[in-house]
Design a protein around this motif. Structure first.
Motif, mmCIF file in Angstrom:
data_model
loop_
_atom_site.group_PDB
_atom_site.id
_atom_site.type_symbol
_atom_site.label_atom_id
_atom_site.label_comp_id
_atom_site.label_asym_id
_atom_site.label_seq_id
_atom_site.Cartn_x
_atom_site.Cartn_y
_atom_site.Cartn_z
ATOM 1 N N ASP A 202 0.872 -1.169 0.000
ATOM 2 C CA ASP A 202 0.000 0.000 0.000
ATOM 3 C C ASP A 202 0.914 1.226 0.000
ATOM 4 N N ARG A 203 1.100 1.839 -1.164
ATOM 5 C CA ARG A 203 1.964 3.008 -1.262
ATOM 6 C C ARG A 203 1.117 4.267 -1.029
ATOM 7 N N MET A 209 -1.677 1.258 -5.033
ATOM 8 C CA MET A 209 -1.517 -0.051 -4.395
ATOM 9 C C MET A 209 -0.816 -0.948 -5.384
ATOM 10 N N ARG A 210 -0.011 -1.864 -4.878
ATOM 11 C CA ARG A 210 0.845 -2.669 -5.740
ATOM 12 C C ARG A 210 0.795 -4.143 -5.370
ATOM 13 N N PHE A 386 9.569 4.284 3.854
ATOM 14 C CA PHE A 386 8.656 5.205 4.505
ATOM 15 C C PHE A 386 7.668 5.728 3.464
ATOM 16 N N GLY A 387 6.382 5.517 3.727
ATOM 17 C CA GLY A 387 5.361 5.865 2.750
ATOM 18 C C GLY A 387 4.646 4.644 2.211
ATOM 19 N N ALA A 388 4.966 3.476 2.780
ATOM 20 C CA ALA A 388 4.328 2.238 2.320
ATOM 21 C C ALA A 388 3.927 1.374 3.507
ATOM 22 N N LYS A 389 2.905 0.567 3.287
ATOM 23 C CA LYS A 389 2.486 -0.444 4.254
ATOM 24 C C LYS A 389 2.484 -1.794 3.551
ATOM 25 N N ILE A 390 2.888 -2.819 4.291
ATOM 26 C CA ILE A 390 2.921 -4.176 3.761
ATOM 27 C C ILE A 390 2.156 -5.084 4.722
ATOM 28 N N PRO A 391 1.858 -6.328 4.310
ATOM 29 C CA PRO A 391 1.117 -7.230 5.199
ATOM 30 C C PRO A 391 1.861 -7.510 6.502
ATOM 31 N N GLN A 392 1.086 -7.585 7.573
ATOM 32 C CA GLN A 392 1.640 -7.963 8.869
ATOM 33 C C GLN A 392 1.340 -9.430 9.139
ATOM 34 N N HIS A 393 0.040 -9.743 9.291
ATOM 35 C CA HIS A 393 -0.363 -11.126 9.517
ATOM 36 C C HIS A 393 -1.616 -11.444 8.702
#
Length: 441
Positions: A202-203, A209-210, A386-393
């Motif tokens: 998630d940018r 989104m990618r 910084f500026g992106a989110k990725i999967p946690q669980h």
């Protein structure tokens, strides 16, 4: 003449030659100039102070040289750094960048600073005052992070996405055979869309989104946990869509913005960190880069991840892969959804029958034999960008199977036991009505 006297004279002569050479090269000036400032960046005072102390000597027209910066051959090196720095980003010509490019440049700068790539270590060795402290970096992160709030998409952006989808579904977009190769000769890879998912991103820095997909060699390396270095022949495809965000702050995939590839071959691409780089943008799939030198931009951006074979986003852990946790099926990508309130990222996958139906844009129910799997992950900040989110669980995996009767199965972490039987009509309707993302073939 004794040997010792001869040696002393020889040493003196060599020293005189060196001294003379150093004096002569001082007349070869690199010509470091400070052109006029057209428009400086406008930021809060604390941010401006950090930029001026740590960035402006190489990234502005307000370079301030110390006395030792003016002595050759050091002055030649300094001149090269300034020339390259201004070319990459010049805060004195801030008005030459679009609003989107300004924001992207700031996020990239913060990431380079966080990863220790900027300011250059060779520069801070002799300019200690330019070293960024944790406080400095947090000042930059606070300001730059505030430039990317979640925004509800307007009608014009929705219309653009709908038009692109319509052209894609009806085959009105350019044929892959007509797509030009990248400047470095890499051809567009048309079958990437049927590869397996490696990770998602998630940018929020640029509102996209990618999804990262991998070919068979890449997936085999992941399954064997042999990814540093990645084996030759591994290929990644990264697909980026504009986020279309509704009033509930749920984002679906909008217009497809670009497709890019990383191809591992440490011999063929030895000059570009062992990877072949290529990118295509927009409906026309226009190759990115005007000349072959565009690859150096890619290498420079990925340089801080040298210890991870230049790969930013790692593969998902086995425990967070839906194929490992529940059904083991090798399903293909249909679409992606981000819920900004719940802080989740969801991906819809399908078997060949489901994917063919979804990508055709056809109205009506899925045909018999279609299998749809909806996987939902919680999100976490990407430690590498910084500026992106990725999967946690991985949180839930839901499966819909279409037959004489349509069935639903839901599994939830951490036990991954099947959810109790109930009326799941709402979930079936939601899953089967998600619109496919545009994925150029």
């Amino acid at each position: 003449m004794s040997i010792s006297t001869f040696l002393r004279k020889k040493i003196v002569n060599i020293a005189l030659l060196i001294a003379g050479g150093l004096i002569l090269i001082q007349f070869i000036r690199p010509g470091i100039k400070n052109p006029p400032v057209t428009k400086d960046i406008q930021v809060p005072p604390d941010v401006a102070q950090v930029l001026r102390v740590s960035c402006y000597d190489c990234h502005s027209n307000e370079t301030k040289l110390k006395w030792f910066d003016k002595i050759a051959p050091a002055s030649w090196l300094v001149a090269g750094h300034i020339r390259d720095g201004r070319k990459a980003l010049n805060f004195s010509h801030w008005d030459s960048l679009s609003a989107g490019d300004q924001k992207a440049s700031l996020f990239l700068s913060v990431n380079q600073a966080m990863l220790g790539a900027m300011p250059l270590p060779s520069y801070t060795t002799f300019h200690g005052e330019a070293r960024l402290t944790e406080k400095d970096i947090n000042t930059l992160k606070t300001y730059v992070g505030g430039l990317a709030p979640v925004k509800v998409s307007d009608t014009s952006r929705i219309t653009v996405a709908q038009q692109q989808f319509s052209k894609w579904a009806t085959g009105a977009l350019p044929a892959v055979q007509a797509v030009q190769p990248a400047p470095n000769g890499i051809a567009y890879i048309h079958d990437y869309r049927d590869w397996q998912i490696v990770n998602i991103s998630d940018r929020f820095d640029n509102g996209t989104m990618r999804v990262i997909l991998g070919n068979d060699i890449a997936i085999q390396a992941i399954n064997r946990h042999q990814t540093n270095p990645w084996p030759n022949g591994a290929i990644f495809a990264k697909v980026a869509w504009e986020q279309l965000t509704d009033s509930n702050l749920v984002a679906n995939t909008g217009e497809l913005k670009q497709v890019e590839f990383m191809i591992k071959d440490d011999k063929k691409y030895a000059g570009t960190a062992g990877w072949g780089w290529a990118r295509w943008k927009g409906n026309e799939l226009k190759p990115y880069g005007k000349t072959l030198t565009f690859t150096q931009e890619c290498v420079n951006c990925h340089q801080p991840m040298k210890g991870n074979d230049f790969v930013f986003t790692p593969a998902m852990a086995d425990a967070d892969r839906p194929d490992k946790v529940v059904n083991g099926a090798q399903l293909q990508l249909i679409t992606s959804v981000i819920d900004n309130k719940r802080q989740t990222h969801t991906v819809l996958l399908g078997n060949a029958i489901a994917v063919q139906h979804a990508r055709s844009g056809a109205a009506g129910a899925y045909p018999t034999g279609a299998i749809l799997t909806l996987a939902t992950w919680s999100q976490q900040e990407d430690a590498h960008w910084f500026g992106a989110k990725i999967p946690q669980h991985l949180q839930t995996v839901e499966t819909v199977k279409v037959g004489t009767t349509t069935t639903y199965e839901g599994h939830q972490a951490p036990s991954w036991k099947q959810l109790p039987a109930a009326d799941h009509t709402d979930r079936i309707n939601y899953i089967t009505h998600l619109k496919a993302s545009v994925i150029f073939n």
